[in-house]
Each structure stands twice: as structure tokens, then as C-alpha cells.
Write an enzyme that holds these catalytic residues in place. Sequence first.
Site, PDB file in Angstrom:
ATOM      1  N   HIS A 165       0.804  -1.229   0.000  1.00 23.56           N
ATOM      2  CA  HIS A 165       0.000   0.000   0.000  1.00 23.56           C
ATOM      3  C   HIS A 165       0.837   1.280   0.000  1.00 23.56           C
ATOM      4  O   HIS A 165       0.284   2.372  -0.122  1.00 23.56           O
ATOM      5  CB  HIS A 165      -0.946   0.035   1.202  1.00 23.56           C
ATOM      6  CG  HIS A 165      -2.008  -1.011   1.152  1.00 23.56           C
ATOM      7  ND1 HIS A 165      -2.901  -1.106   0.116  1.00 23.56           N
ATOM      8  CD2 HIS A 165      -2.314  -2.035   2.000  1.00 23.56           C
ATOM      9  CE1 HIS A 165      -3.719  -2.133   0.314  1.00 23.56           C
ATOM     10  NE2 HIS A 165      -3.379  -2.713   1.448  1.00 23.56           N
ATOM     11  N   ASP A 201      -2.853 -10.425  -2.700  1.00 12.98           N
ATOM     12  CA  ASP A 201      -3.462  -9.947  -1.459  1.00 12.98           C
ATOM     13  C   ASP A 201      -4.916  -9.553  -1.760  1.00 12.98           C
ATOM     14  O   ASP A 201      -5.238  -9.135  -2.877  1.00 12.98           O
ATOM     15  CB  ASP A 201      -2.685  -8.725  -0.956  1.00 12.98           C
ATOM     16  CG  ASP A 201      -3.116  -8.251   0.427  1.00 12.98           C
ATOM     17  OD1 ASP A 201      -2.448  -8.627   1.407  1.00 12.98           O
ATOM     18  OD2 ASP A 201      -4.119  -7.505   0.510  1.00 12.98           O
ATOM     19  N   HIS A 203      -6.423  -6.950  -0.836  1.00 15.08           N
ATOM     20  CA  HIS A 203      -6.500  -5.517  -1.125  1.00 15.08           C
ATOM     21  C   HIS A 203      -5.672  -5.165  -2.353  1.00 15.08           C
ATOM     22  O   HIS A 203      -4.611  -5.745  -2.583  1.00 15.08           O
ATOM     23  CB  HIS A 203      -5.986  -4.703   0.067  1.00 15.08           C
ATOM     24  CG  HIS A 203      -6.703  -4.982   1.342  1.00 15.08           C
ATOM     25  ND1 HIS A 203      -6.223  -5.872   2.290  1.00 15.08           N
ATOM     26  CD2 HIS A 203      -7.875  -4.511   1.826  1.00 15.08           C
ATOM     27  CE1 HIS A 203      -7.064  -5.921   3.311  1.00 15.08           C
ATOM     28  NE2 HIS A 203      -8.081  -5.106   3.055  1.00 15.08           N
ATOM     29  N   ASP A 290      -5.339 -12.727   3.082  1.00 15.96           N
ATOM     30  CA  ASP A 290      -6.599 -12.123   3.548  1.00 15.96           C
ATOM     31  C   ASP A 290      -7.766 -12.392   2.596  1.00 15.96           C
ATOM     32  O   ASP A 290      -8.890 -11.939   2.845  1.00 15.96           O
ATOM     33  CB  ASP A 290      -6.448 -10.619   3.864  1.00 15.96           C
ATOM     34  CG  ASP A 290      -5.522  -9.874   2.929  1.00 15.96           C
ATOM     35  OD1 ASP A 290      -5.148 -10.437   1.884  1.00 15.96           O
ATOM     36  OD2 ASP A 290      -5.177  -8.718   3.242  1.00 15.96           O
ATOM     37  N   TYR A 329      -5.082 -12.074   8.001  1.00 15.40           N
ATOM     38  CA  TYR A 329      -5.353 -11.683   9.391  1.00 15.40           C
ATOM     39  C   TYR A 329      -6.082 -12.744  10.213  1.00 15.40           C
ATOM     40  O   TYR A 329      -6.362 -12.511  11.381  1.00 15.40           O
ATOM     41  CB  TYR A 329      -6.094 -10.330   9.396  1.00 15.40           C
ATOM     42  CG  TYR A 329      -5.286  -9.337   8.595  1.00 15.40           C
ATOM     43  CD1 TYR A 329      -4.096  -8.830   9.122  1.00 15.40           C
ATOM     44  CD2 TYR A 329      -5.624  -9.001   7.293  1.00 15.40           C
ATOM     45  CE1 TYR A 329      -3.294  -7.996   8.368  1.00 15.40           C
ATOM     46  CE2 TYR A 329      -4.822  -8.159   6.523  1.00 15.40           C
ATOM     47  CZ  TYR A 329      -3.658  -7.664   7.072  1.00 15.40           C
ATOM     48  OH  TYR A 329      -2.849  -6.853   6.328  1.00 15.40           O
TER      49      TYR A 329
END
Length: 365
Positions: A165, A201, A203, A290, A329
Site C-alpha cells: 500500500h 493480497d 486488497h 486475507d 489476518y
Amino acid sequence: MRYVYDPRHLLHNPATEVQAGIPIPMFEVPERAESIRRALEADDAFTTSDPTEHGTEPITAVHDPGLLGYLESAWTEWRRQIQHAPAIFPDTVLHPTVREGMGDAPVTRSPVGAVGRWCWDTMTGIVQGTYPAARAAVDVALTTADLILGGDRLAYGVARPPGHHAPRGSFGGYCYFNNAAITAEYLARRTGGRVAMLDVDYHHGNGTQQIFYEREDVLYASLHGHPDRAFPYFVGFAEERGAGAGEGTTLNIPLPAGCDDATYVAHLGTALDAIGDFQAEVVVVSLGIDTYGQDPICDFALTTPAYHEVGALVAALDCPVVILQEGGYFVPHLGENVRQWLRGALGEPLDLTRLSPCGPTGRSG
Ligand code: Q9C
Ligand code: ZN
């Protein structure tokens, strides 16, 4: 397969993050990397390596030197003026409209102002050990790349804190330095060839996309929760395909909530076809877990066999692969899911015998 781990990640342990204005326990916890280390230690298919120091030059090859300087001194400067706050968070962010038409803001002398200059969310706190841990994560990633440059076909780095990110000039999304982007740039320079990045991922890796958006020699391909509903909200749409010389070297595949194994693997095929056509010297994988059905902050429905299959499909590209940890997570199954991904890449059989049944959240341990 060799993998790189550094215990200095333990130094980065903010207690809270702020989501939608509410302080809650941090999801990006040290136990994540420990769970991965334990799972790999218990499997003879893996051997551990220590990272080596690579200095700051590979970092400033992709990041604004001001970001590096800020992160290096942030804790000391904050402590000098603010004693009662357990971690650094912004309360005033340099939104692009605030100085619209007025040029750049002068460098602020306030530590609260400074964090608002460099950070763009309320989930990425800084504590005393954040900077050494973030530097260690970069060394983990670059040492993993060194294994590939030395002839290994597959290598994995337990990079924590994660990185995808972080754009060139700021930090957020639990990320400080963009480990995968720093590694891709390092590999592009060392090999003189093309580098393909696959981001699995949940995201979108907005930082990685931003860093390489105009680059012809670095392909960025990502599967992720659609930004209409998922963090980072403002980047990761299918229409974003790169710019200038990099037109066509960004591939975004946003996916709906509830995405299952079969749907995911079908869309992965699109990304792998693009990576195959790109004819890279090396592939860098941003490995997030995730996407797991039990992840506490995401909404895909992947199961453990999918990770094994995705690893096998990536290895079938028949290109050297650097695999770097990003998110994931649901801590009780994180290490096992990473292990299965890597076993799939190695051609080792799926082994579900070590997946313990457990409760509905990632908090139980
Ligand atoms: N309402 C990585 O997986 N929370 N970062 C989003 C917003 C932050 C994830 C919730 C998600 C950051 C590396
Ligand atoms: Zn993520």
C-alpha cells in the site's frame, strides 16, 4: 525452498488502529509472522536464511528520500514534544485540495503535522520499533531476491510489516516501505530485464501500482476486492491500465464479495496469461492470505486447497519467483495457508492434517 525471516519484525507492535473513527486492537500483529515461521520450521521442505543488510539505496530507488527521513526520525521527534500518546497517528492529513492552486506546503516543524504530511490513513501507527522493523522487512525482501539471483527458482520472505500500500511518497494500509516494489526495482536493475508482479493480497496494491504506473519494464497484475467496497477505495479499478510508456503494463481484476475458489482461479488465469506474455526474467508475488474465507476484515471465501493450487499455477509459469508476505489476518490458519501455497509451488502434495479447527475470529490465537 529457502525462506528469509528476521525477528526484528517483533519490534513493530502498535496496540491499536482506528477504523471508521473507532480505535480497535490492531489486526496486523507480530503473531502473524510467528505463525508463518512456526509452520515453515515444522516442514522439511523449507530451510530458513537470515537477511543481510542492503542499506538505504534500494529504498530511495523507489521512495521519496523525505519519506525515509521522516520514518527514521519520527519516533524521536514525536517523543520530544508528545509524551502521552502511545503511537503516532495523524489528526490532520495533507488532502490534495487543501492547497489546491497554491503549490507545495512548507516543511512543517510540528510532529503531528509531519505525520499528516506522510501518512494517508488512521490504521498505520508508528511506535518506537516501527522503523527498525520496516527496514528489516526490506532487507528480508532483498535477501529473498538475492536467493533468486544466486540461482534458486523459488524463495519466500516473511516480510512484516507489509508493503504494497505504500506509494513512492507516503505510507498507509499497515505499510511503511513497499517491500515488493523495492525488490522489483532491485531485480530490474540487477537483471537488466523485465519484472512481472502478481499481487494476490485481498486488497489492491495501490502503492505498487503507483510506483510502476509509467514503467514499460515492470508489469503489475492484481486480483482484489473491488474498490467500490474495499480498501484502498480510490485505486484498483479495471480501467487503470498504466500510462505513458507503461500503458498496458497494469492489470487490475476487481472481484465481488464472496469470491470462491473456482471463481478466483478462473480470474487468476487471466493474470497468469498476461504475465506469461510479458516474458519477464523474474516474478515477484505479493502474497496476501486475507482472501481466506475466515479473514476477519475481508469478504472473499477462499479455502486452503485454493492456496496450494494458486502456488502450483504460479510455479507453472516456469520463471523464477520471489514470494513476499503481505496481508492475512486469520492468524490461527495463516502459517498453514502460507505453507500450503509454497508447497503447491514446490510440487509437494496438499497436506490438510495440520489445520486445526478453531473459532470464528482471528483474535483467539
Ligand atoms: N475501513 C494489507 O493487507 N483496513 N493491508 C481497511 C477500512 C486496512 C490492509 C478497513 C486494511 C489494510 C497489507
Ligand atoms: Zn491485504
